[in-house]
Design a protein around this motif. Sequence first.
Motif, mmCIF file in Angstrom:
data_model
loop_
_atom_site.group_PDB
_atom_site.id
_atom_site.type_symbol
_atom_site.label_atom_id
_atom_site.label_comp_id
_atom_site.label_asym_id
_atom_site.label_seq_id
_atom_site.Cartn_x
_atom_site.Cartn_y
_atom_site.Cartn_z
ATOM 1 N N TYR A 148 0.865 -1.184 -0.042
ATOM 2 C CA TYR A 148 -0.202 0.072 0.078
ATOM 3 C C TYR A 148 0.728 1.235 0.184
ATOM 4 O O TYR A 148 0.527 2.327 -0.715
ATOM 5 C CB TYR A 148 -1.147 0.160 0.974
ATOM 6 C CG TYR A 148 -2.031 1.171 1.117
ATOM 7 C CD1 TYR A 148 -3.010 1.234 0.186
ATOM 8 C CD2 TYR A 148 -1.963 2.261 1.886
ATOM 9 C CE1 TYR A 148 -4.119 2.061 0.161
ATOM 10 C CE2 TYR A 148 -2.708 3.322 1.976
ATOM 11 C CZ TYR A 148 -3.907 3.321 0.945
ATOM 12 O OH TYR A 148 -4.715 4.350 0.900
ATOM 13 N N CYS A 152 0.631 4.101 -2.787
ATOM 14 C CA CYS A 152 0.240 5.597 -2.458
ATOM 15 C C CYS A 152 1.443 6.379 -3.137
ATOM 16 O O CYS A 152 0.846 7.542 -3.831
ATOM 17 C CB CYS A 152 0.242 5.832 -1.242
ATOM 18 S SG CYS A 152 -1.201 5.046 -0.398
ATOM 19 N N GLY A 213 -5.634 4.211 4.203
ATOM 20 C CA GLY A 213 -4.848 2.940 4.565
ATOM 21 C C GLY A 213 -5.371 2.558 5.965
ATOM 22 O O GLY A 213 -5.219 1.592 6.345
ATOM 23 N N THR A 225 2.823 4.810 5.205
ATOM 24 C CA THR A 225 2.289 5.684 3.952
ATOM 25 C C THR A 225 2.513 6.870 4.089
ATOM 26 O O THR A 225 3.059 7.576 3.146
ATOM 27 C CB THR A 225 0.753 5.690 3.805
ATOM 28 O OG1 THR A 225 0.324 4.025 3.896
ATOM 29 C CG2 THR A 225 0.138 6.184 2.708
#
Lengths: 234, 219
Positions: A148, A152, A213, A225
């Motif tokens: 993730y 991003c 997230g 992130t």
Amino acid sequence: MSYTFQFGVLAQYQDQILSGIWLTIKISVLSIILGCAAGIGLASVRSIWGGAVRFLVDAYVEIIRNTPFLVQLFIVYFGLPGLGLRVGADTAALIGMTINLAAYSTEIIRAGIEAVHKSQIEAGEALGFTRFQIYRHVIIVPAIAKVYPALCSQFVLMMLASSICSAISTQELAASAAFVESQTYRSFEIYIAVTLIYLVLALALRAVLAVVGMWLFGRRVARRTMTALPEVQA
Amino acid sequence: MTLKTFGLDQFGFLLFSLQWTILLTVIALIGGGLLGFAVALARTSQLKPVRIAAATYIQIIQGIPVLMILFLSYYGLSLAGFELPPLFAAGASMTVYASGYLAEIWRGSIQAVPKQQWEASESLAMTRLQQYRYVILPQAMRISLPPTVGFAVQVVKNTSITSIIGFVELARAGQLINNATFQPFRVFLAVAALYFVVCYPLSQLSRLLERRLHAGSSR
């Protein structure tokens, strides 16, 4: 150097700049949703079916990742009408961004899927999960959670790259900057202002993605992130 | 008036322009490499203010579009009174862009060298300079090679953005030919193919280096 900066003149072009920001946000968010969905789909069919499907998906990913976004936009915007498909500048931008982001998302999610350990799948089988349950709970969700932050970073890079769409006359933020520049000749002022706006947009997008997230995968992923810088995909 | 068609002559012009794309890439990698190396060292400095300044620089460069770096250096240089050909603005902006990303890649590589290496070299009474020179950088260089080559692909592709200020590299050459022939599909596919021919081997090389680097490890 005897140049006096005059940021004041920009105030009267507020509307152009705001509509540019709005279009940048719109095409970015749409292409992120569509590109990410396509990425999940392509990475999935690639790993499930294998064979010719895998070859085709990999070829698509490699072709997109090894050619410039600008040239991809030119092919969509100037090339498609030759095939009988007439698209407007905004649609062309959205198509180009989605095609581009889908390839990068596929590559990132593929890495996540391949990082899922075989023993995890075996454990799922031992618990009597169906194949779909295994795919959903053991493979794809943990894979996406794992990548993730990288995903991003790619989204943020795509939002920044949307500025290139001004080259095919999409009236997003960079194009509105060019318009104000042509009206006022205050090039340096307007580009500094717009650069700052992009910086704020990038930080805001990252914050929003971190919140998403957190909601999807919990606090640890969200923290990664926020701190992750764009990873360079080889 | 008869339109030209996209033939060998036009393809030759594309090939010729590819030289400028490659030259710009080399300028960006050398200039950005030097600047980026300095920023990477600053980013891993023992002095907190230096570290913060370097981190801020990286965050800013990675948080703004390459196109804006290009416009700012294009208009900024002329504002400062320099009447320079687009190559300079293009080279300067690509250098700044590359430095922000290379600095971050190399910071990661320096920090990926195990801490014990710092401690061991310190216990040998090495100065910080000697530690970098003989212990840390040689190992960091090995780690940094795959992502650096991977980033070179990004640089090759992003040089296409300089066509927007009129610098005639491969993408701009494609536009010029398209204006003369009006066969956009064919012309831009040829342009894309040329980029691919340059980028794909680099991507594969980066992947090969990556595999070789991890050859000994568990996976």
